[in-house]
Design an enzyme around this catalytic site. Structure first.
Site, PDB file in Angstrom:
ATOM      1  N   ARG A  51       0.796  -1.219   0.000  1.00 44.02           N
ATOM      2  CA  ARG A  51       0.000   0.000   0.000  1.00 44.02           C
ATOM      3  C   ARG A  51       0.840   1.285   0.000  1.00 44.02           C
ATOM      4  NH1 ARG A  51      -4.626  -0.408   4.384  1.00 44.02           N
ATOM      5  NH2 ARG A  51      -2.747  -0.769   5.595  1.00 44.02           N
ATOM      6  N   LYS A 148       0.917 -18.275   7.629  1.00 48.24           N
ATOM      7  CA  LYS A 148       0.091 -18.542   8.789  1.00 48.24           C
ATOM      8  C   LYS A 148      -0.384 -17.212   9.382  1.00 48.24           C
ATOM      9  CE  LYS A 148       2.552 -18.522  13.103  1.00 48.24           C
ATOM     10  NZ  LYS A 148       3.084 -19.135  14.263  1.00 48.24           N
ATOM     11  N   ASP A 177       4.730 -23.335   6.322  1.00 50.35           N
ATOM     12  CA  ASP A 177       5.022 -23.488   7.744  1.00 50.35           C
ATOM     13  C   ASP A 177       6.540 -23.538   7.797  1.00 50.35           C
ATOM     14  OD1 ASP A 177       5.724 -24.446  10.266  1.00 50.35           O
ATOM     15  OD2 ASP A 177       3.782 -25.388  10.512  1.00 50.35           O
ATOM     16  N   HIS A 178       7.150 -22.447   8.267  1.00 49.02           N
ATOM     17  CA  HIS A 178       8.597 -22.358   8.084  1.00 49.02           C
ATOM     18  C   HIS A 178       9.349 -23.432   8.856  1.00 49.02           C
ATOM     19  CE1 HIS A 178       8.260 -19.903  11.743  1.00 49.02           C
ATOM     20  NE2 HIS A 178       9.502 -20.262  11.978  1.00 49.02           N
ATOM     21  N   LYS A 182      13.206 -26.063   7.825  1.00 54.96           N
ATOM     22  CA  LYS A 182      14.447 -26.151   8.599  1.00 54.96           C
ATOM     23  C   LYS A 182      15.236 -27.386   8.160  1.00 54.96           C
ATOM     24  CE  LYS A 182      12.925 -23.612  12.630  1.00 54.96           C
ATOM     25  NZ  LYS A 182      13.989 -22.595  12.731  1.00 54.96           N
ATOM     26  N   GLU A 216      10.330 -20.652  23.948  1.00 55.95           N
ATOM     27  CA  GLU A 216      10.821 -19.316  23.606  1.00 55.95           C
ATOM     28  C   GLU A 216      11.182 -18.574  24.889  1.00 55.95           C
ATOM     29  OE1 GLU A 216       8.466 -17.574  20.000  1.00 55.95           O
ATOM     30  OE2 GLU A 216       7.037 -18.443  21.374  1.00 55.95           O
ATOM     31  N   ASP A 235      -1.415 -20.690  17.882  1.00 54.88           N
ATOM     32  CA  ASP A 235      -0.231 -20.040  17.332  1.00 54.88           C
ATOM     33  C   ASP A 235       0.899 -21.037  17.055  1.00 54.88           C
ATOM     34  OD1 ASP A 235       1.067 -17.566  16.572  1.00 54.88           O
ATOM     35  OD2 ASP A 235       2.364 -17.831  18.321  1.00 54.88           O
ATOM     36  N   HIS A 240       2.962 -25.671  13.874  1.00 54.30           N
ATOM     37  CA  HIS A 240       4.358 -26.108  13.928  1.00 54.30           C
ATOM     38  C   HIS A 240       4.541 -27.454  14.649  1.00 54.30           C
ATOM     39  CE1 HIS A 240       5.121 -22.190  12.448  1.00 54.30           C
ATOM     40  NE2 HIS A 240       5.020 -21.560  13.592  1.00 54.30           N
ATOM     41  N   LYS A 331       6.096 -19.352  26.134  1.00 49.26           N
ATOM     42  CA  LYS A 331       6.857 -18.103  26.058  1.00 49.26           C
ATOM     43  C   LYS A 331       7.463 -17.795  27.424  1.00 49.26           C
ATOM     44  CE  LYS A 331       4.388 -16.037  22.250  1.00 49.26           C
ATOM     45  NZ  LYS A 331       5.584 -16.058  21.377  1.00 49.26           N
TER      46      LYS A 331
HETATM   47  P1  NAD Z   1       2.683  -6.110   8.496  1.00 51.11           P
HETATM   48  O1  NAD Z   1       1.486  -5.496   9.123  1.00 51.11           O
HETATM   49  O2  NAD Z   1       4.036  -5.728   8.989  1.00 51.11           O
HETATM   50  O3  NAD Z   1       2.677  -5.781   6.932  1.00 51.11           O
HETATM   51  C1  NAD Z   1       1.505  -5.827   6.164  1.00 51.11           C
HETATM   52  C2  NAD Z   1       1.836  -5.500   4.716  1.00 51.11           C
HETATM   53  O4  NAD Z   1       0.607  -5.576   3.988  1.00 51.11           O
HETATM   54  C3  NAD Z   1       2.393  -4.098   4.478  1.00 51.11           C
HETATM   55  O5  NAD Z   1       3.356  -4.169   3.441  1.00 51.11           O
HETATM   56  C4  NAD Z   1       1.195  -3.307   3.978  1.00 51.11           C
HETATM   57  O6  NAD Z   1       1.514  -2.243   3.108  1.00 51.11           O
HETATM   58  C5  NAD Z   1       0.461  -4.377   3.214  1.00 51.11           C
HETATM   59  N1  NAD Z   1      -0.978  -4.079   3.084  1.00 51.11           N
HETATM   60  C6  NAD Z   1      -1.877  -3.944   4.076  1.00 51.11           C
HETATM   61  N2  NAD Z   1      -3.102  -3.660   3.550  1.00 51.11           N
HETATM   62  C7  NAD Z   1      -2.941  -3.608   2.209  1.00 51.11           C
HETATM   63  C8  NAD Z   1      -3.813  -3.341   1.130  1.00 51.11           C
HETATM   64  N3  NAD Z   1      -5.114  -3.091   1.296  1.00 51.11           N
HETATM   65  N4  NAD Z   1      -3.312  -3.391  -0.118  1.00 51.11           N
HETATM   66  C9  NAD Z   1      -2.004  -3.656  -0.338  1.00 51.11           C
HETATM   67  N5  NAD Z   1      -1.133  -3.917   0.656  1.00 51.11           N
HETATM   68  C10 NAD Z   1      -1.596  -3.877   1.915  1.00 51.11           C
HETATM   69  O7  NAD Z   1       2.454  -7.677   8.554  1.00 51.11           O
HETATM   70  P2  NAD Z   1       3.566  -8.846   8.622  1.00 51.11           P
HETATM   71  O8  NAD Z   1       4.006  -9.003  10.016  1.00 51.11           O
HETATM   72  O9  NAD Z   1       4.594  -8.629   7.571  1.00 51.11           O
HETATM   73  O10 NAD Z   1       2.690 -10.137   8.289  1.00 51.11           O
HETATM   74  C11 NAD Z   1       2.241 -10.456   6.986  1.00 51.11           C
HETATM   75  C12 NAD Z   1       1.566 -11.819   7.028  1.00 51.11           C
HETATM   76  O11 NAD Z   1       2.503 -12.789   7.416  1.00 51.11           O
HETATM   77  C13 NAD Z   1       0.409 -11.916   8.016  1.00 51.11           C
HETATM   78  O12 NAD Z   1      -0.558 -12.800   7.493  1.00 51.11           O
HETATM   79  C14 NAD Z   1       1.062 -12.538   9.234  1.00 51.11           C
HETATM   80  O13 NAD Z   1       0.145 -13.256  10.013  1.00 51.11           O
HETATM   81  C15 NAD Z   1       2.054 -13.471   8.584  1.00 51.11           C
HETATM   82  N6  NAD Z   1       3.198 -13.809   9.421  1.00 51.11           N
HETATM   83  C16 NAD Z   1       4.049 -12.849   9.867  1.00 51.11           C
HETATM   84  C17 NAD Z   1       5.146 -13.212  10.643  1.00 51.11           C
HETATM   85  C18 NAD Z   1       6.139 -12.179  11.117  1.00 51.11           C
HETATM   86  O14 NAD Z   1       7.129 -12.583  11.696  1.00 51.11           O
HETATM   87  N7  NAD Z   1       5.932 -10.911  10.893  1.00 51.11           N
HETATM   88  C19 NAD Z   1       5.361 -14.548  10.984  1.00 51.11           C
HETATM   89  C20 NAD Z   1       4.482 -15.512  10.497  1.00 51.11           C
HETATM   90  C21 NAD Z   1       3.412 -15.128   9.729  1.00 51.11           C
END
Ligand code: NAD
Length: 484
Positions: A51, A148, A177-178, A182, A216, A235, A240, A331
């Site tokens: 976005r 996830k 599922d990362h 591994k 953790e 979670d 996992h 945790k």
């Molecule tokens: P975040 O909130 O940091 O990032 C969200 C991203 O989505 C941003 O780039 C934002 O610009 C984009 N976005 C949001 N609404 C939008 C729209 N309407 N149009 C276009 N782009 C849009 O989220 P994150 O932590 O990076 O997580 C992303 C996904 O990965 C989620 O489903 C989360 O559950 C999953 N996830 C994240 C982690 C982690 O470590 N961060 C781990 C496992 C899973």
């Protein structure tokens, strides 16, 4: 030892959510490491799509910062990130509107392998999938990668699967599922199915019990709002730990191929017995004089969500009837460690008499830190003085045995992304697997909710609630100590 790197085909990878936390910490640094390893062909292209209003050059700065912060120690050949950044671009896009889609269409080269990483909230999956089709960006061989959480219960997972199925076939959907990426997890399969030593003993006749621990040291951090609606079961366990359980317990697949492996994993989940209430221990980390507790961290003084969960499970099939599986995750524990421990039974008869003590073989498979395996074997204690026995570990820490490259090459995300490009789904969850895992999880959560079970407080920096130790002690067993 230098690891062999086979370059993948030229590809376009579009990261929806390319400015998000996951992209910054894992996906982009992982891609860079693959570039450094020589796996990314010169024609490959990575396009961030999110976005935020940004151009190519702004995004390259963002990617450079992400690499500096998160790519880890880099080899000499890899100090220059510009070569990688030349392959990086950005499109400002609105997942729920029409802005940016025409530009994306101009950038993605239909003739190449193309993959779309949905690194956004699951509520946007449907919108993105629909627009990919609408704008002619998805063909029969396009791949999508989804993160996830995949649902929060069976109904929502089914709905998510149905949404994706409207636009993509199952063979195009890569549910990540990362843990499955591994190195050690794959090595678990190599050890089980590449050696004759273990498989004959891999059953209830010889295995006393199996422990799976994912501990953790951190708390819920900034994810309190999300975590409090989820808890350790949703979670960590449903995905996992369940995946690890499947790999350790499954029958040998006929081939190391996606559906052969996933069919066997599914059978394990379907053979899980419902869990008795007294085989469930839930906990919340308590506050200390200088650190907030779970309820303060999630800003919910009446929260009943668990930050720790221990379970005793049974798998109803011929191989495992009678061998319990103990799972725990939490945790704010003593150490950050993920490990699977296979505890074999005592030898049927000791020829060495009572003085020799009680000894058993233990195979410990460590996912983190220091990925590797140890096998405790019983030998004679060296020196004179009769037959005293001692257990010593045969240590198979990969970095020691195979050199530092082995460790370098093991980041889960980069391996999995390359598998997406190769079109190999073996290490990704199939839709029916995810649904089966929720079908097993839902009644357990419904049970503790109906009983209004209150999680037990536990000390930060410890091993979880006392009841978790008791879960093992009642059976004459104990958890392997949590060690960093
Ligand atoms: P975040 O909130 O940091 O990032 C969200 C991203 O989505 C941003 O780039 C934002 O610009 C984009 N976005 C949001 N609404 C939008 C729209 N309407 N149009 C276009 N782009 C849009 O989220 P994150 O932590 O990076 O997580 C992303 C996904 O990965 C989620 O489903 C989360 O559950 C999953 N996830 C994240 C982690 C982690 O470590 N961060 C781990 C496992 C899973």
């Amino acid at each position: 030892m230098v690891s062999r790197v086979i370059p993948v085909e030229p590809f376009d990878l579009v990261i929806f959510g390319g400015t998000g936390d996951l992209a910054r910490r894992k996906i982009l640094p992982g891609l860079f490491r693959r570039y450094c390893a020589g796996q990314m062909p010169p024609e490959a292209q990575v396009i961030g799509a999110a976005r935020s209003d940004m151009d190519d050059s702004g995004y390259r700065d963002f990617v450079r910062d992400a690499i500096t912060e998160f790519a880890g120690p880099l080899s000499d050949e890899c100090q220059q990130v510009d070569g990688f950044l030349d392959r990086v671009g950005y499109v400002t896009i609105d997942a729920q509107g029409e802005g940016g889609w025409a530009e994306l269409k101009d950038r993605v080269r239909a003739e190449l392998v193309h993959a779309y990483y949905f690194s956004v909230a699951p509520s946007l999956f449907g919108d993105i999938a629909e627009r990919l089709h609408l704008h002619g960006l998805a063909g029969d061989d396009s791949r999508i990668v989804v993160e996830k959480p995949f649902g929060k219960d069976l109904d929502s997972a089914r709905a998510l699967n149905a949404t994706l199925a409207k636009h993509f076939d199952e063979h195009q959907i890569y549910r990540i599922d990362h843990y499955l990426g591994k190195e050690t997890v794959q090595n678990l399969m190599a050890v089980r199915f590449g050696n004759v030593l273990f498989e004959p003993l891999w059953n209830a006749q010889y295995v006393d019990h199996i422990q799976i621990t994912v501990a953790e040291t951190v708390g819920v951090g900034g994810r309190g709002g999300y975590y409090d609606t989820s808890g350790a079961m949703r979670d960590m366990v449903q995905n996992h730990l369940m995946q690890l359980l499947c790999l350790i317990a499954m029958e040998p697949p006929a081939k190391f191929e996606p559906d052969a492996v996933r069919d066997e994993k599914l059978k394990v989940i379907r053979a899980l017995e419902p869990v008795e209430p007294h085989h469930i221990v839930r906990g919340q980390y308590d506050k200390t004089a200088d650190a907030p507790g779970y309820r303060q961290d999630v800003e919910n003084p009446r929260s009943f969500t668990e930050s720790f969960l221990a379970l005793k499970l049974h798998i109803s099939n011929w191989r495992w009837a009678g061998t319990p599986f103990y799972l725990r995750t939490g945790k704010k524990l003593k150490a950050r460690t993920s490990e699977i421990v296979v505890v074999f039974k005592d030898a049927p008869h000791s020829i060495f008499g009572a003085d020799a003590g009680r000894h058993r073989n233990v195979l410990a498979i460590r996912l983190q830190p220091n990925e590797g395996m140890t096998l405790d074997v019983t030998i004679k204690e060296p020196g004179p003085g009769g037959m005293r026995l001692v257990d010593v570990p045969l240590d198979m820490t990969f970095a020691d045995a195979l050199g530092p490259e082995a460790e370098q090459a093991t980041e889960a995300y980069e391996r999995l992304i390359m598998d997406v490009i190769r079109g190999n789904q073996t290490l990704f969850m199939r839709g029916d697997e995810v649904e089966a895992a929720w079908a097993w999880t839902d009644p357990i959560i419904a049970g503790w909710t109906a009983r209004s079970d209150v999680p037990k407080p536990y000390d930060q920096g410890g091993s979880g609630p006392e009841d978790s130790l008791m879960l093992m002690h009642r059976d004459g067993r104990r958890w392997r100590e949590l060690k960093a």
